[in-house]
Scaffold this active site. Structure first.
Site, PDB file in Angstrom:
ATOM      1  N   ARG A  90       1.017  11.394   7.096  1.00  0.00           N
ATOM      2  CA  ARG A  90       1.784  10.420   6.307  1.00  0.00           C
ATOM      3  C   ARG A  90       3.279  10.735   6.379  1.00  0.00           C
ATOM      4  O   ARG A  90       4.115   9.842   6.569  1.00  0.00           O
ATOM      5  CB  ARG A  90       1.303  10.478   4.849  1.00  0.00           C
ATOM      6  CG  ARG A  90       2.147   9.645   3.908  1.00  0.00           C
ATOM      7  CD  ARG A  90       1.714   9.851   2.460  1.00  0.00           C
ATOM      8  NE  ARG A  90       2.414   8.925   1.592  1.00  0.00           N
ATOM      9  CZ  ARG A  90       2.158   8.768   0.295  1.00  0.00           C
ATOM     10  NH1 ARG A  90       1.202   9.484  -0.270  1.00  0.00           N
ATOM     11  NH2 ARG A  90       2.839   7.909  -0.427  1.00  0.00           N
ATOM     12  N   ASN A 144      -7.192   4.119   1.435  1.00  0.00           N
ATOM     13  CA  ASN A 144      -6.083   3.232   1.776  1.00  0.00           C
ATOM     14  C   ASN A 144      -5.858   3.131   3.278  1.00  0.00           C
ATOM     15  O   ASN A 144      -6.179   4.069   3.997  1.00  0.00           O
ATOM     16  CB  ASN A 144      -4.788   3.776   1.134  1.00  0.00           C
ATOM     17  CG  ASN A 144      -4.579   3.211  -0.250  1.00  0.00           C
ATOM     18  OD1 ASN A 144      -4.935   2.066  -0.518  1.00  0.00           O
ATOM     19  ND2 ASN A 144      -3.975   4.012  -1.135  1.00  0.00           N
ATOM     20  N   CYS A 165      -9.336  -0.860  -5.829  1.00  0.00           N
ATOM     21  CA  CYS A 165      -7.992  -0.323  -6.064  1.00  0.00           C
ATOM     22  C   CYS A 165      -7.797  -0.223  -7.575  1.00  0.00           C
ATOM     23  O   CYS A 165      -8.411  -0.982  -8.332  1.00  0.00           O
ATOM     24  CB  CYS A 165      -6.957  -1.265  -5.456  1.00  0.00           C
ATOM     25  SG  CYS A 165      -5.262  -0.698  -5.698  1.00  0.00           S
ATOM     26  N   HIS A 195      -2.516  -4.439  -2.764  1.00  0.00           N
ATOM     27  CA  HIS A 195      -1.100  -4.056  -2.836  1.00  0.00           C
ATOM     28  C   HIS A 195      -0.182  -5.205  -2.409  1.00  0.00           C
ATOM     29  O   HIS A 195       0.952  -4.984  -1.975  1.00  0.00           O
ATOM     30  CB  HIS A 195      -0.809  -2.812  -1.986  1.00  0.00           C
ATOM     31  CG  HIS A 195      -1.309  -1.554  -2.629  1.00  0.00           C
ATOM     32  ND1 HIS A 195      -0.964  -0.296  -2.209  1.00  0.00           N
ATOM     33  CD2 HIS A 195      -2.134  -1.354  -3.689  1.00  0.00           C
ATOM     34  CE1 HIS A 195      -1.543   0.617  -2.970  1.00  0.00           C
ATOM     35  NE2 HIS A 195      -2.273  -0.008  -3.870  1.00  0.00           N
ATOM     36  N   TYR A 243       4.222  -3.144  -5.517  1.00  0.00           N
ATOM     37  CA  TYR A 243       4.386  -2.977  -4.065  1.00  0.00           C
ATOM     38  C   TYR A 243       5.139  -4.160  -3.442  1.00  0.00           C
ATOM     39  O   TYR A 243       5.639  -4.056  -2.328  1.00  0.00           O
ATOM     40  CB  TYR A 243       3.027  -2.786  -3.384  1.00  0.00           C
ATOM     41  CG  TYR A 243       2.483  -1.389  -3.606  1.00  0.00           C
ATOM     42  CD1 TYR A 243       2.685  -0.377  -2.674  1.00  0.00           C
ATOM     43  CD2 TYR A 243       1.794  -1.062  -4.769  1.00  0.00           C
ATOM     44  CE1 TYR A 243       2.215   0.907  -2.884  1.00  0.00           C
ATOM     45  CE2 TYR A 243       1.320   0.217  -4.999  1.00  0.00           C
ATOM     46  CZ  TYR A 243       1.527   1.204  -4.044  1.00  0.00           C
ATOM     47  OH  TYR A 243       1.066   2.477  -4.265  1.00  0.00           O
TER      48      TYR A 243
END
Ligand code: G6P
Length: 420
Positions: A90, A144, A165, A195, A243
């Site tokens: 990430r 995710n 979620c 999101h 988001y």
């Protein structure tokens, strides 16, 4: 009843375990199998879960295994919460994007693309295990980018699955707090993708209180001091999830991310190290307070109540990720959307939400097209499909940048993309 948790070395697991302990009796839960490929993390997190269960009279047995098949065999529910490549991947992906002057964002941004390409093949292997060893099991995906992963599983996995979620629960709770109601008295009319969603109507004990609550509820901000202009919010007439700031405030968000000494991944890596240290304390017998800083609040409620309604055929209402099937007529039937669903033993059936407002319709279709292409790229490993996916993403801003970050992702993670 047997539940398997794949990726149980996650620091989120005590949150999930807390929920399973609340509902163990009502579910008739007998066995919880914790599986991870990281023996050390499994030991630490599993140890805490064992103590949490023992402190409550061991309502179910807790098993820890490295072998995935052993965990999955004969399970009624398989929860996936894996992170392929860990926080390291990430952090690297986020930096690759920032170097190009792009927002990375690991769920809804281009870093989510890289994560999806690494993760989908593994999720499809897990689906193969379910088909072979637990053909009647439900797969509950929390991994995710949850919407994209669930779309891959539903299109190519051959299993029964629902994507989950915690954001819908977070919004429901915030709305309940704002009007002094209990969360179960609040119903959200909610449209969009994971999101990438908006609350359209807020019903409290059957009364429409949207207008009043929209004035009270500021759009959630992910950065203190940076929020949507109140006039824009009024014009929008919807309650956006946080988001969306990456899209509505793209320049400001990028500026903020570039000004930070560390990426969110670096911060999370440190938080996780602290949490894992705290979990090792043999006196700790419950979910520690510090877990709240990690995010994932309401995960247990969302997961456990969803499982309860599927297992006990309750017919409850949940906002989850499922195949659209006409709920949003502006999107393809097989596209995975995040909308209110009725949940019983037959699955999660999306409720008809009607046409999308013009000011969000295009955005959702645009992001959905990127998601569809991402699923296809992960499954076919076709370089050009992958390039089209990233170039389609609204945050990549230049197709040349999209190409360059794709090449870096491919090289760094051995994605094995092929030019046909
Ligand atoms: C929220 C989101 C999750 C996300 C979590 C942590 O709960 O709904 O999808 O994983 O935050 O995000 P972070 O950026 O802290 O890893």
């Amino acid at each position: 009843m047997k539940i398997a948790v794949i990726g149980a070395g996650s620091t989120y697991t005590p949150e999930l375990a807390e929920g399973l302990l609340w509902e163990a009796e009502c579910l008739g839960l007998q066995e919880v199998w914790l599986q991870d490929i990281d023996a050390q993390r499994l030991e630490v997190v599993g140890g805490l879960v064992q103590r949490m269960a023992a402190a409550q009279g061991s309502p179910f047995e807790v098993q820890q295994v490295l072998d995935r098949v052993e965990a999955i065999a004969g399970a009624d529910f398989v929860i996936t919460q894996i992170r392929v490549g860990g926080q390291e991947a990430r952090i690297l992906d986020t930096k690759i994007c920032l170097e190009e002057g792009l927002i990375g964002q690991e769920t809804t941004g281009p870093v989510g693309f890289a994560k999806a390409l690494r993760t989908i093949p593994v999720l499809l292997e897990i689906c193969a295990d379910l088909r072979a060893y637990a053909p009647k099991a439900w797969l509950i995906n929390f991994t995710n980018p949850a919407g994209i992963i669930t779309e891959a599983v539903l299109k190519y996995g051959g299993v029964r699955a629902v994507g989950l979620c915690n954001i819908p629960w977070g919004l429901k709770n915030a709305a309940a707090r704002a009007c002094g109601a209990a969360p179960e008295d609040v119903d959200l009319e909610y449209v969009g993708l994971n999101h990438f969603s908006w609350v359209r109507r807020i019903m409290v004990q059957g009364r429409d209180r949207t207008a009043e609550l929209l004035e009270k509820l500021a759009a959630p901000a992910n950065i203190p001091g940076l929020s949507l202009d109140p006039e824009f919010q009024r014009a929008l007439g919807l309650w956006p999830n946080s988001y969306l700031n990456y899209f509505y405030l793209q320049d400001e968000m990028l500026e903020h991310l570039r000004s930070q000494p560390r990426t969110r991944g670096d911060v999370v890596r440190e938080l996780e190290a602290q949490l894992l240290k705290a979990y090792q304390d043999p006196k700790l017998r419950s979910k520690p307070k510090e877990l709240e800083k990690r995010g994932g609040a309401h995960y247990s409620t969302a997961a456990v109540w969803l499982i309860r309604d599927l297992h006990l055929n309750r017919g409850g209402r949940h906002i989850v990720n499922v195949a659209n099937n006409g709920a949003l007529p502006d999107l393809p039937a097989e596209a995975v959307v995040e909308v209110p669903c009725l949940v019983d033993a037959g699955g999660a059936r999306p409720l008809a939400m009607g046409r999308l407002e013009p000011h969000i319709r295009g955005l959702i279709q645009h992001v959905k097209a990127y998601e569809e292409l991402t699923v296809e790229a992960a499954v076919t490993k076709d370089y050009h499909t992958a390039l089209l996916a990233l170039a389609t993403h609204p945050l990549t801003t230049s197709v040349n940048k999209a190409k360059r970050i794709l090449d870096r992702f491919d090289e760094e993670h051995d994605l094995g993309l092929r030019r046909h």
